[in-house]
Design a protein around this motif. Structure first.
Motif, mmCIF file in Angstrom:
data_model
loop_
_atom_site.group_PDB
_atom_site.id
_atom_site.type_symbol
_atom_site.label_atom_id
_atom_site.label_comp_id
_atom_site.label_asym_id
_atom_site.label_seq_id
_atom_site.Cartn_x
_atom_site.Cartn_y
_atom_site.Cartn_z
ATOM 1 N N PHE A 187 0.817 -1.258 -0.057
ATOM 2 C CA PHE A 187 0.000 -0.026 -0.194
ATOM 3 C C PHE A 187 0.871 1.242 0.070
ATOM 4 O O PHE A 187 1.976 1.130 0.595
ATOM 5 C CB PHE A 187 -0.829 0.001 1.350
ATOM 6 C CG PHE A 187 -2.025 -0.956 1.282
ATOM 7 C CD1 PHE A 187 -3.185 -0.428 0.669
ATOM 8 C CD2 PHE A 187 -2.010 -2.124 1.886
ATOM 9 C CE1 PHE A 187 -4.464 -1.232 0.486
ATOM 10 C CE2 PHE A 187 -3.064 -3.117 1.598
ATOM 11 C CZ PHE A 187 -3.999 -2.868 1.008
ATOM 12 N N ILE A 188 0.313 2.416 -0.502
ATOM 13 C CA ILE A 188 1.113 3.590 -0.691
ATOM 14 C C ILE A 188 0.004 4.784 0.115
ATOM 15 O O ILE A 188 -0.950 4.946 -0.363
ATOM 16 C CB ILE A 188 1.467 3.937 -1.965
ATOM 17 C CG1 ILE A 188 2.302 3.090 -2.571
ATOM 18 C CG2 ILE A 188 2.132 5.236 -2.070
ATOM 19 C CD1 ILE A 188 2.608 3.291 -4.099
ATOM 20 N N SER A 189 0.839 5.341 1.030
ATOM 21 C CA SER A 189 -0.105 6.320 1.718
ATOM 22 C C SER A 189 0.442 7.815 1.345
ATOM 23 O O SER A 189 1.537 7.843 1.017
ATOM 24 C CB SER A 189 0.279 6.181 3.452
ATOM 25 O OG SER A 189 -0.230 5.295 3.792
ATOM 26 N N GLY A 190 -0.535 8.580 1.003
ATOM 27 C CA GLY A 190 -0.533 9.818 0.656
ATOM 28 C C GLY A 190 -0.133 10.295 -0.672
ATOM 29 O O GLY A 190 0.765 11.082 -0.973
ATOM 30 N N PHE A 191 -0.747 9.229 -1.488
ATOM 31 C CA PHE A 191 -0.637 9.689 -2.993
ATOM 32 C C PHE A 191 -1.079 10.872 -3.466
ATOM 33 O O PHE A 191 -1.907 11.359 -3.002
ATOM 34 C CB PHE A 191 -0.935 8.341 -4.048
ATOM 35 C CG PHE A 191 -0.611 8.493 -5.425
ATOM 36 C CD1 PHE A 191 0.474 8.755 -5.937
ATOM 37 C CD2 PHE A 191 -1.890 8.762 -6.256
ATOM 38 C CE1 PHE A 191 0.979 8.729 -7.110
ATOM 39 C CE2 PHE A 191 -1.445 8.809 -7.506
ATOM 40 C CZ PHE A 191 -0.173 8.801 -8.078
ATOM 41 N N TYR B 118 -5.245 -9.332 5.879
ATOM 42 C CA TYR B 118 -3.823 -9.924 5.124
ATOM 43 C C TYR B 118 -3.048 -10.638 6.288
ATOM 44 O O TYR B 118 -3.116 -10.073 7.518
ATOM 45 C CB TYR B 118 -2.997 -8.928 4.572
ATOM 46 C CG TYR B 118 -3.859 -8.137 3.325
ATOM 47 C CD1 TYR B 118 -3.789 -8.515 2.186
ATOM 48 C CD2 TYR B 118 -4.364 -6.924 3.402
ATOM 49 C CE1 TYR B 118 -4.358 -7.741 1.203
ATOM 50 C CE2 TYR B 118 -4.975 -6.228 2.619
ATOM 51 C CZ TYR B 118 -5.057 -6.759 1.344
ATOM 52 O OH TYR B 118 -5.552 -6.096 0.118
ATOM 53 N N ASN B 119 -2.294 -11.361 5.884
ATOM 54 C CA ASN B 119 -1.174 -12.193 6.950
ATOM 55 C C ASN B 119 0.042 -11.192 6.992
ATOM 56 O O ASN B 119 0.609 -11.128 7.929
ATOM 57 C CB ASN B 119 -0.798 -13.384 6.411
ATOM 58 C CG ASN B 119 -1.968 -14.478 6.369
ATOM 59 O OD1 ASN B 119 -2.811 -14.388 5.492
ATOM 60 N ND2 ASN B 119 -1.783 -15.278 7.247
ATOM 61 N N VAL B 120 0.549 -10.567 5.667
ATOM 62 C CA VAL B 120 1.388 -9.762 5.841
ATOM 63 C C VAL B 120 1.366 -8.644 5.007
ATOM 64 O O VAL B 120 0.466 -8.759 4.016
ATOM 65 C CB VAL B 120 2.796 -10.754 4.956
ATOM 66 C CG1 VAL B 120 4.128 -9.969 4.985
ATOM 67 C CG2 VAL B 120 3.075 -12.018 5.826
ATOM 68 N N GLY B 121 2.269 -7.306 5.059
ATOM 69 C CA GLY B 121 2.035 -6.132 4.661
ATOM 70 C C GLY B 121 3.394 -5.479 4.260
ATOM 71 O O GLY B 121 4.415 -5.600 5.183
ATOM 72 N N PHE B 122 3.278 -4.753 3.292
ATOM 73 C CA PHE B 122 4.544 -3.958 2.715
ATOM 74 C C PHE B 122 3.829 -2.389 2.902
ATOM 75 O O PHE B 122 3.288 -2.243 1.679
ATOM 76 C CB PHE B 122 5.188 -4.400 1.550
ATOM 77 C CG PHE B 122 5.713 -5.890 1.927
ATOM 78 C CD1 PHE B 122 6.933 -5.987 2.606
ATOM 79 C CD2 PHE B 122 4.928 -6.825 1.364
ATOM 80 C CE1 PHE B 122 7.299 -7.326 2.761
ATOM 81 C CE2 PHE B 122 5.556 -8.088 1.588
ATOM 82 C CZ PHE B 122 6.581 -8.284 2.447
ATOM 83 N N LEU B 123 4.022 -1.574 3.680
ATOM 84 C CA LEU B 123 3.392 -0.303 3.504
ATOM 85 C C LEU B 123 4.418 0.828 3.446
ATOM 86 O O LEU B 123 5.335 0.915 4.226
ATOM 87 C CB LEU B 123 2.628 0.081 4.760
ATOM 88 C CG LEU B 123 1.352 -0.763 4.805
ATOM 89 C CD1 LEU B 123 1.295 -2.269 4.790
ATOM 90 C CD2 LEU B 123 0.404 -0.274 5.852
ATOM 91 N N PHE B 124 4.131 1.730 2.543
ATOM 92 C CA PHE B 124 5.015 2.916 2.081
ATOM 93 C C PHE B 124 4.336 4.391 2.138
ATOM 94 O O PHE B 124 3.269 4.540 1.923
ATOM 95 C CB PHE B 124 5.783 2.656 0.881
ATOM 96 C CG PHE B 124 6.258 1.165 0.582
ATOM 97 C CD1 PHE B 124 7.375 0.649 0.952
ATOM 98 C CD2 PHE B 124 5.511 0.410 -0.359
ATOM 99 C CE1 PHE B 124 8.021 -0.510 0.635
ATOM 100 C CE2 PHE B 124 5.912 -1.075 -0.396
ATOM 101 C CZ PHE B 124 7.135 -1.330 0.321
ATOM 102 N N ALA B 125 5.123 5.237 2.536
ATOM 103 C CA ALA B 125 4.783 6.426 2.308
ATOM 104 C C ALA B 125 5.077 7.023 0.826
ATOM 105 O O ALA B 125 6.192 6.661 0.426
ATOM 106 C CB ALA B 125 5.450 7.745 3.264
#
Ligand code: SAM
Ligand code: SF4
Length: 565
Positions: A425-429, A449-456
């Motif tokens: 997921f991308i926050s603040g697009f 979800y079991n696992v996540g990769f989150l980015f600004a």
């Protein structure tokens, strides 16, 4: 048979014209994607003629072959290459010089490191894990976010300081930048900062021995040309996993999706797939070596489409996930991802097969059914959503709506019961409102979800967003939204992972736990990290036939939610 254990979720071109040696047909990144008007064409043809008349003659070329006087690298039209692309074969040998690699970024870079090393090894270089004894230091780089690039700039400063000190005592150390950053920042790296000796883009690793030889003459050397065809199919990467139980196999390179925020299509070029036969050969070799898990790699791994053999080049269009579309014209013919997955998984039933990173658009039902039916294809799907808001998804040019994504999740869960899902997921697009953000939080809750990769969100030059959209979400708001996403992700992951308590799982043991020599560490089929006491395994060895070597069955009795992402 039951073993007790603790489940620990892991969230986780030149001034004059020169002959260019081309191993495979290549094109320059700039010209390849650009529509050229007839006026521009005439200007380009004019420039081209001028270059020819002012360029080297055939005699110059012969001279270049016979002497070893290298000139500085140079730039025309923003593309870098260097003079004297021809060198006698014996001059680009490594002569046992030691190479030290540092790899940053994604698994593709780990695999690129193995390819680059395979090429250098054949030329007589040696590999070292000690920086202080290295003759050549190569950084395999990532450009996906500004922070990733800043890490490399900082490292380059440190290495340059080290190189200066070394000059007084040792043979000179050469510094090279490989991969995405070489592609994106060639001018800055070579001309402005003068911190590097060698630059090789993701499609130029075959040229590394020559580039290093040019650098040896005290000059900078670069090749950042992108290719339409390079897949390094004939290069067997030298796998460097410490325990040797797991390996990455690259099946395709590049990406045609052009998501508006993403630099990848500009740094890694167009999509191309490695021929099936060469992939199968590598997987067979890995199986013979005892490797127990293979992860198929690609920037858009499930849009794999091998067109190398005429008989497969039919006219049937590529099938997509229902409700999804592409930004490009639908491609036709070729061996598809489901066919490849089918063949790869038949090689060794005791070898786990995973794949990353897929795009949600490329999950037609046949792929899902195959995952469900084939025991050794892991019931784990990475399904990068990026946002839960249809409006933001449209701005991101992802080719689907929130509803289509959720329908796909439902379909996946129906076909593959107990599937483990992960996402990006991308926050603040650009243009993301508070309401859009709330929709992302609700999507995270809804999917579980079991696992996540989150980015600004990090604005990248060249992308559609850079040219057309406003990076209008303040940094602190991006950060706050990111933290909220992380927190909701954790809550949901704990719930989902708690559902595994009491279940019996097949674990691929990776080795001793980092935290305690008394414990072993391994992964479930769903890619969850599990720590469990050594003695349990020693006391109750796996039933023969049910648990292949390196795999153990255990039941999960407790779940600890440590930080994760
Ligand atoms: N091909 C995969 C897909 O479409 O999902 C993603 C591969 S990309 C190398 C890995 C992740 O980095 C993306 O899924 C996205 O979440 C994130 N990413 C890409 N560009 C970004 C940017 N400009 N700012 C922040 N995150 C970004
Ligand atoms: Fe980037 Fe989109 Fe391609 Fe993934 S699919 S690599 S996010 S352009």
């Amino acid at each position: 048979m039951k073993y007790l254990g603790i489940l620990k979720p892991l969230f986780n071109v030149p001034h004059q014209w020169i002959p260019v040696r081309c191993v495979q047909p290549r094109y320059c990144s700039k010209s390849a994607n650009t529509t050229v008007s007839s006026r521009e064409k005439r200007t380009t043809v004019g420039k081209f003629k001028n270059h020819i008349f002012s360029g080297p003659t055939f005699q110059d070329f012969i001279k270049g072959l016979n002497n070893n006087n290298h000139n500085k690298s140079f730039a025309v039209d923003g593309e870098h290459s260097d003079k004297h692309d021809y060198l006698p074969e014996h001059l680009d040998m490594g002569n046992s010089r030691k190479v030290y690699f540092e790899t940053y970024g994604c698994q593709m870079n780990v695999n690129d490191t193995e390819i680059a090393w395979s090429i250098l090894q054949k030329k007589g270089y040696q590999r070292t894990v000690y920086l202080n004894e290295a003759d050549v230091v190569l950084l395999v780089t990532c450009s996906i976010r500004e922070k990733a690039e800043q890490t490399i700039w900082n490292r380059l400063q440190q290495l340059t300081a080290m190189k200066k000190k070394r000059l007084k005592t040792h043979t000179p150390m050469k510094i090279g930048i490989l991969g995405c950053m070489a592609e994106r920042l060639k001018k800055e790296l070579l001309e402005r900062e003068k911190l590097v000796d060698v630059l090789a883009g993701p499609d130029a690793y075959r040229d590394l021995p020559r580039l290093l030889t040019v650098a040896d003459g005290g000059n900078q050397a670069s090749n950042v040309l992108l290719s339409l065809e390079e897949t390094y199919a004939d290069i067997m990467p030298v796998h460097h996993a410490p325990q040797g139980y797991s390996a990455f196999v690259s099946i395709m390179r590049g990406c045609d999706n052009m998501c508006s925020y993403c630099i990848v299509p500009f740094t890694r070029g167009r999509e191309r797939s490695r021929p099936v036969s060469s992939i199968l050969e590598e997987v067979r070799m890995l199986s013979d070596q005892g490797v127990k898990e293979v992860t198929l790699l690609g920037q858009n791994v499930n849009s794999y489409r091998d067109t190398s053999e005429q008989q497969f080049c039919g006219s049937d269009p590529t099938r997509l996930s229902r409700g999804f579309k592409t930004v490009y014209r639908l491609k036709q013919g070729g061996v598809r991802f489901s066919d490849l997955l089918d063949q790869v998984s038949r090689i060794d039933p005791d070898m786990r097969i995973r794949f990353t990173s897929p795009h949600p658009k490329d999950f037609p039902d046949e792929v899902l059914h195959l995952i469900a039916e084939r025991g050794n294809i892991c019931n784990q799907i990475h399904l990068p959503a990026q946002s839960g808001s249809s409006q933001v998804l449209k701005a991101m040019r992802r080719g689907y709506t929130r509803e289509a994504y959720l329908d796909l999740v439902k379909n996946i869960k129906q076909i593959i019961p107990g599937v483990s899902l992960s996402s990006d997921f991308i926050s603040g697009f650009c243009g993301e409102s508070e309401d859009d953000h709330q929709q992302t939080l609700s999507l995270i809750r809804e999917v579980g979800y079991n696992v996540g990769f989150l980015f600004a969100y990090s604005m990248r030059k060249k992308t559609h967003a850079f040219h057309q959209l406003q990076d209008d979400v303040p940094a602190e708001v991006k950060q706050r939204r990111l933290e909220e996403c992380i927190s909701v992700f954790r809550e949901e992951a704990v719930k989902v992972n708690s559902g595994l308590i009491g279940s019996t799982q097949l674990i691929l043991v990776e080795g001793e736990s980092k935290r305690s020599a008394e414990d072993l560490c391994g992964r479930t089929d769903g890619n969850m990290k599990v720590i469990f006491p050594k003695e349990d395994v020693a006391a109750q060895p796996a039933e023969s036939g049910t648990c292949p070597n390196g795999h153990e069955k255990m039941s999960i009795y407790a779940s600890k939610s440590k930080n994760s992402i």
